[in-house]
Motif scaffolding. Structure first.
Motif, short mmCIF file in Angstrom:
data_model
loop_
_atom_site.label_atom_id
_atom_site.label_comp_id
_atom_site.label_asym_id
_atom_site.label_seq_id
_atom_site.Cartn_x
_atom_site.Cartn_y
_atom_site.Cartn_z
N GLY A 253 7.54 -3.28 16.80
CA GLY A 253 7.93 -2.30 15.79
C GLY A 253 7.07 -1.07 15.71
O GLY A 253 7.32 -0.19 14.86
N TYR A 254 6.06 -0.96 16.55
CA TYR A 254 5.25 0.27 16.57
C TYR A 254 6.09 1.41 17.15
O TYR A 254 6.80 1.23 18.13
CB TYR A 254 3.99 0.08 17.42
N PHE B 60 0.84 -1.20 0.00
CA PHE B 60 0.00 0.00 0.00
C PHE B 60 0.87 1.25 0.00
O PHE B 60 0.64 2.20 -0.77
CB PHE B 60 -0.92 0.01 1.22
N ILE B 61 1.87 1.29 0.86
CA ILE B 61 2.77 2.44 0.94
C ILE B 61 3.46 2.67 -0.41
O ILE B 61 3.56 3.81 -0.89
CB ILE B 61 3.80 2.23 2.07
N ARG B 62 3.94 1.59 -1.03
CA ARG B 62 4.63 1.72 -2.31
C ARG B 62 3.71 2.31 -3.37
O ARG B 62 4.08 3.25 -4.10
CB ARG B 62 5.14 0.35 -2.77
N SER C 101 7.53 1.21 9.94
CA SER C 101 7.84 2.30 10.87
C SER C 101 9.04 3.12 10.44
O SER C 101 9.23 4.25 10.91
CB SER C 101 8.07 1.75 12.28
N ARG C 102 9.86 2.55 9.57
CA ARG C 102 10.98 3.33 9.04
C ARG C 102 10.51 4.36 8.02
O ARG C 102 11.24 5.30 7.69
CB ARG C 102 12.03 2.39 8.43
#
Length: 484
Positions: free
Chosen positions: A384-385, A322-324, A360-361
């Protein structure tokens, strides 16, 4: 501070203390601490409900909701020297959010919460100690959880009442106690979290790294003057005129551009599906197109988004794709995203360590439904939150402890809404306005339950009537929580 692991945290004596260790025989007993003359005891507890139909439905985690039940609590407290004050707490029950179920109906989970409210009311009224509200809550928390188990058994529920649901029911009672405490001392609640009022420093709840620190270190005594307000674009909300099937015709905006024009919005929260990647990406593109056109007409060039998957994304791989795609298809829209909220399931034990690291990065990833105590905050960090969502509906006491821990850990913080109207919005706005690193307020009852806000608009116009996309939080200076 070093980065504690969940094992480190569980190993501290303070954690055992935080979970509560007092018995309950006719009434919970206050923690064994040096008493303060400012401590209060509970004299009386009463409660009632209000029911509202939503102006337009909201979709929570795949379920469409069209109504809300508000729990209102009044609590009378008495100081050691005999002064008496009455406090008020209010909170939506939010059963679809706090008690999601595939086997129990809406009415069944709501009935369970009402049964639990009755039990919590009796437990709270029976408290026979004198203490600060945070210590009262620490003493009562274990009893509330026992009461939830009793409700589950008594009603023969096919699923147990979750801890999040118990916190939600208890939050109005906790709010009423904090409100009464502030009122009996003639101060805002946020001026009562230091050593003059608290017998314990934060090490009693959060461990030795907090020795000598009080909650007052992590909240301000005075509210921020104004704060941006997050407007919600729900998964079934109309974005443009083309999405409107039938106009409501009540004089309020019905599309995103109409809301932007009326309220001067600069912060927009977008609910996503989590089960349809193409739909999720297109939803962000559609919001960005509509917002860009509306903001251009106003001459506005800067606005921001947050994204909420309501834990429906199946895994981090879905989120990364989704981010990509979002970054590729709408670079400007992607640049505006401040954070992503609870993308995957709330059960942190079911996901591996560092599961959320990759996402998160790129952006802050905020835990919401997963957070029910400080242990879960530690676990969320392990997964990782990098952010935490505070909510008034999890209780003022819990929110203050989570806020302190999250700030100590350097986490991104936001305060989230539960479609809170009236006094519950004032409570939520107060949290936002007094926690230094929180940037904005989420307030969507004005969209979905405007009728529940009507009586409050004249009393707090700067808070309930949004102008320039902001709310006038500087007016929250009254005693207690400042609502009534």
């Amino acid at each position: 501070m070093t980065n504690p692991t969940r094992r480190d945290f569980l190993g501290t004596a303070a954690f055992a203390s935080m979970l509560g260790s007092n018995g309950f025989s006719g009434g919970a007993v206050a923690s064994a601490v040096v008493p303060r003359p400012t401590d209060i005891g509970i004299e009386d507890v009463s409660y009632g409900y209000e029911d509202y139909r939503y102006r337009t439905p909201i979709k929570f985690g795949g379920t469409v909701v069209d109504r809300a039940t508000i729990l209102n609590v009044t609590c009378v407290v008495k100081t050691r020297d005999g002064r008496i004050a009455k406090g008020f707490g209010s909170m939506p029950m939010g059963n679809v959010w706090s008690f999601p179920s595939k086997v129990l109906t809406y009415d069944a989970t709501l009935a369970a919460m009402k049964d639990l409210a009755e039990r919590i009311g009796k437990i709270t009224a029976a408290y026979d100690g004198t203490a600060h509200p945070i210590d009262v809550n620490r003493d009562l928390d274990p009893e509330y959880l026992k009461a939830a188990a009793e409700t589950t058994r008594a009603l023969g529920l096919a699923e147990p009442i979750p801890k999040l649901c118990t916190l939600t029911v208890a939050s109005a009672f906790d709010a009423a106690i904090h409100d009464a405490f502030g009122k009996v001392h003639g101060r805002s609640c946020y001026q009562t979290y230091g050593p003059d009022f608290m017998a314990n420093d934060l090490s009693a709840y959060l461990g030795p790294d907090f020795r000598g620190e009080y909650a007052s270190r992590y909240v301000t005594e005075h509210p921020k003057p104004r704060m941006p307000m997050y407007h919600l674009v729900g998964a079934v909300d109309a974005i443009t005129d083309a999405d409107v099937k039938t106009r409501i015709g009540d004089g309020l905006p019905e599309t995103l551009p109409e809301w932007i024009a009326r309220d001067g919005l600069t912060n927009i929260k977008i609910k996503l599906n989590g089960e349809d990647l193409d739909w999720d990406v297109d939803r962000v593109l559609s919001v960005e197109r509509a917002a860009a056109e509306a903001q251009a007409r106003r001459g506005v060039t800067e606005w921001v988004y947050s994204l909420d998957f309501n834990e429906k994304a199946p895994n981090v791989g879905y989120l990364m794709e989704f981010i990509r795609l979002a970054k590729e298809k709408t670079p400007d829209g992607f640049r505006r995203i401040q954070y992503i909220e609870q993308p995957t399931a709330r059960d942190l034990h079911a996901s591996p360590s560092h599961a959320m690291d990759e996402a998160s990065r790129v952006l802050p990833v905020v835990a919401d439904e997963s957070l029910t105590d400080v242990e879960s905050l530690i676990l969320a960090r392990d997964r990782g939150y990098t952010g935490a969502a505070l909510k008034a509906c999890k209780g003022q006491s819990h929110a203050l402890l989570l806020a302190a821990a999250a700030q100590k850990f350097g986490m991104f913080l936001c305060v989230q809404d539960l479609t809170c109207p009236g006094a519950s919005l004032i409570h939520s706005a107060g949290l936002s306005a007094h926690i230094p690193t929180v940037r904005a307020i989420e307030a969507n009852a004005r969209q979905y339950m405007p009728e529940a806000n009507r009586a409050w608009e004249k009393r707090f116009p700067g808070l309930f009537i949004v102008k320039d996309g902001t709310m006038e939080t500087g007016l929250l200076t009254g005693p207690g929580l400042g609502a009534v």
